[in-house]
Enzyme design. Structure first.
Site, PDB file in Angstrom:
ATOM      1  N   THR B  48       9.443  -4.694  -4.380  1.00 19.79           N
ATOM      2  CA  THR B  48       9.286  -3.735  -3.294  1.00 19.79           C
ATOM      3  C   THR B  48       8.278  -4.285  -2.290  1.00 19.79           C
ATOM      4  O   THR B  48       7.284  -4.903  -2.664  1.00 19.79           O
ATOM      5  CB  THR B  48       8.909  -2.320  -3.802  1.00 19.79           C
ATOM      6  OG1 THR B  48       8.821  -1.445  -2.673  1.00 19.79           O
ATOM      7  CG2 THR B  48       7.592  -2.289  -4.574  1.00 19.79           C
ATOM      8  N   GLU B  49       8.588  -4.089  -0.999  1.00 23.35           N
ATOM      9  CA  GLU B  49       7.849  -4.727   0.088  1.00 23.35           C
ATOM     10  C   GLU B  49       6.342  -4.478   0.015  1.00 23.35           C
ATOM     11  O   GLU B  49       5.553  -5.313   0.437  1.00 23.35           O
ATOM     12  CB  GLU B  49       8.343  -4.211   1.458  1.00 23.35           C
ATOM     13  CG  GLU B  49       9.738  -4.646   1.825  1.00 23.35           C
ATOM     14  CD  GLU B  49      10.767  -3.597   1.467  1.00 23.35           C
ATOM     15  OE1 GLU B  49      10.815  -3.160   0.300  1.00 23.35           O
ATOM     16  OE2 GLU B  49      11.549  -3.218   2.360  1.00 23.35           O
ATOM     17  N   ASN B  50       5.967  -3.288  -0.482  1.00 21.33           N
ATOM     18  CA  ASN B  50       4.552  -2.937  -0.470  1.00 21.33           C
ATOM     19  C   ASN B  50       3.771  -3.562  -1.622  1.00 21.33           C
ATOM     20  O   ASN B  50       2.645  -3.144  -1.883  1.00 21.33           O
ATOM     21  CB  ASN B  50       4.383  -1.413  -0.448  1.00 21.33           C
ATOM     22  CG  ASN B  50       5.099  -0.728  -1.584  1.00 21.33           C
ATOM     23  OD1 ASN B  50       6.260  -1.021  -1.854  1.00 21.33           O
ATOM     24  ND2 ASN B  50       4.426   0.178  -2.255  1.00 21.33           N
ATOM     25  N   SER B  90       4.037 -10.662  -0.250  1.00 19.99           N
ATOM     26  CA  SER B  90       5.288  -9.943  -0.460  1.00 19.99           C
ATOM     27  C   SER B  90       6.377 -10.449   0.487  1.00 19.99           C
ATOM     28  O   SER B  90       7.525 -10.654   0.085  1.00 19.99           O
ATOM     29  CB  SER B  90       5.069  -8.445  -0.249  1.00 19.99           C
ATOM     30  OG  SER B  90       6.252  -7.731  -0.496  1.00 19.99           O
TER      31      SER B  90
END
Lengths: 249, 223
Positions: B48-50, B90
């Site tokens: 996940t990007e975060n 990320s």
């Protein structure tokens, strides 16, 4: 050397009108709510700092944190990737009324622009946004047969971030996904203020686990039980608390 | 007779193509459903990007930790072997070509692989998130979508009319009616619902479908 700041009011005292302020957090995760609210307190008491440019992934949720800053009229411009949230009305209303400027940046480009700002790299090329509306007016170059868009570094006068442990030298650790943009913002701001859940003496953080080395941090202020933006919003909170609040989750 | 696949069935079909050990990013919303349908014996690692690699399903209500969320700001849990990292790392995973698959939703996909999935036009507040980065990063970019819009217009088109997310980035589309590959600027039909004729499918598609010798039946379990 001791970078501890005794209280939140002092921690945000140096931020002037017209400043560019990076604020850590992705949604509520990592949002330095107490630092933001201290800045709002100062604004309400003195009328300053106003006309701010705020850099964050989002543009606030509900009526606390960055949304509350916008609601009070402190923010001239948002630089963000996703100005939507469960309750984005504060930003949306001001944006549609033409009262706040928006610079929309793809999330990975936002992260890399901030990293570049902190690393002394004035521009870089990324495949992201090539051929889209967000690349309009930006230089394009081909490398190994693929087109890339030139993006500029992003720097700030101040960064306000939230960390887990912080020692007197400003070394920081983070909690789970709350680190997100904060290590990058700490690098890219002239002055970085971190609220930390626990301040420890030098040696209190294992050097193997330091995420942000103290060289990137100007000051730390301890906030032992920090609020979570998501929990505040689920309790229908507002800042300043102008209406009765439910018990916080 | 099935007239079209449900969202769960589209997600199930997309999940069948994710190899064991793949690193996968699922877009916010409908694509998140793909994680539920990993075939037995295969383990994908979700990004996940975060800043989390190796997350699992949502925790029970009341047990959320709001420092542990996905890109959709929903609470998640960690699987053994998970990792945290900052946003630059990320997106290095994304842009650097380290992700095996990204699965996204779409407003429109063009036959040259252009994707439009972030803006429906100049009205309202624009928001892009990580979609523009994902489409130029993952080794394979797939789309899951209804075959047509709510008012029946094709979502697979000759050229996108909505603002682009990325140029020439999509290689496979899983729809409610078919599985279509994008090759050399054309839609190549790989699978279709057995109840649907080729003419019917073509009529619901905004560009010519290339028909290879073998077109498989698209069959998903009841979910």
């Amino acid at each position: 050397m001791d970078k501890r700041i005794p209280n939140l009011a002092e921690a945000v005292a140096g931020i002037p009108d017209d400043a560019t302020v990076m604020i850590g957090g992705f949604g509520g995760s990592g949002a330095p709510i107490e630092l933001i609210h201290a800045l709002i307190d100062r604004y309400l008491a003195t009328g300053s700092p106003g006309n701010l440019t705020v850099i964050n992934n989002n543009a606030g949720n509900g009526h606390v944190g960055i949304a509350a800053m916008i609601e009070q009229g402190m923010v001239r411009k948002m630089v963000c990737s996703f100005p939507r949230s469960a309750d984005p009305r504060v930003f949306t209303d001001k944006y549609l009324a033409g009262e706040i400027e928006l610079e929309l940046v793809p999330q990975g480009t936002l992260a890399e622009r901030i990293r570049a700002g902190g690393a002394g790299i004035p521009a870089f090329y990324t495949p992201t946004s090539y051929g889209t509306d967000l690349a309009k007016g930006k230089p394009v170059a081909e490398f190994d047969g693929r087109p890339y868009v030139q993006e500029r570094w992003l720097k700030a006068d101040f960064a306000l971030i939230k960390a887990e442990l912080g020692d007197h030298y400003g070394n920081l650790t983070y909690r789970m996904a709350a680190r997100n943009f904060s290590p990058l913002m700490a690098m890219a701001a002239a002055r970085t203020i971190a609220q930390v859940t626990q301040a420890v003496a030098p040696g209190g953080i294992d050097p193997e686990t330091v995420v942000t080395p103290g060289i990137f941090v100007s000051g730390i202020v301890e906030v032992a039980n920090p609020a979570q933006e998501e929990a505040l919003n689920r309790a229908d909170a507002a800042y300043p608390p102008t209406r009765p609040q439910k018990v916080q989750a | 007779m099935t007239t079209k696949l449900s969202n769960a069935q589209i997600a199930w079909r997309a999940a069948q193509d994710i190899a064991d050990g793949a690193y996968v990013n699922l877009g916010i919303g409908f694509p998140e459903m793909v994680a539920k349908f990993q075939p037995p014996g295969r383990q994908a690692v979700f990004h996940t990007e975060n800043g989390v690699l190796g997350f699992g399903e949502a925790p029970p209500a009341g047990e959320e930790d709001w420092d542990l969320i996905n890109a959709g700001k929903k609470a998640i849990t960690l699987k053994p072997g998970a990792a945290f990292f900052h946003h630059a790392d990320s997106f290095a995973m994304v842009r650097g070509g380290h992700l095996d698959v990204a699965i996204l939703g779409a407003y429109q996909v063009a036959q040259n692989g252009d994707l439009a999935n972030w803006s429906t036009g100049p009205k309202g507040v624009p928001a892009v998130g990580g979609a523009m980065d994902l489409v130029h990063g993952a080794k394979r970019v797939a789309v899951i979508t209804d075959h047509v819009t709510k008012d029946g217009k094709p979502k697979l088109v000759k050229a996108c009319t909505l603002p682009l997310t990325g140029v020439g980035c999509v290689t496979r589309v899983y729809t409610s009616l078919a599985v279509v590959d994008i090759q050399d600027g054309r839609f190549v039909l790989r699978e279709k619902l057995p109840s649907l004729s080729l003419d019917e499918l073509q009529a619901l598609t905004g560009a010519e479908l290339v028909l290879p010798d073998h077109i498989a039946d698209l069959i998903a379990p009841e979910l």
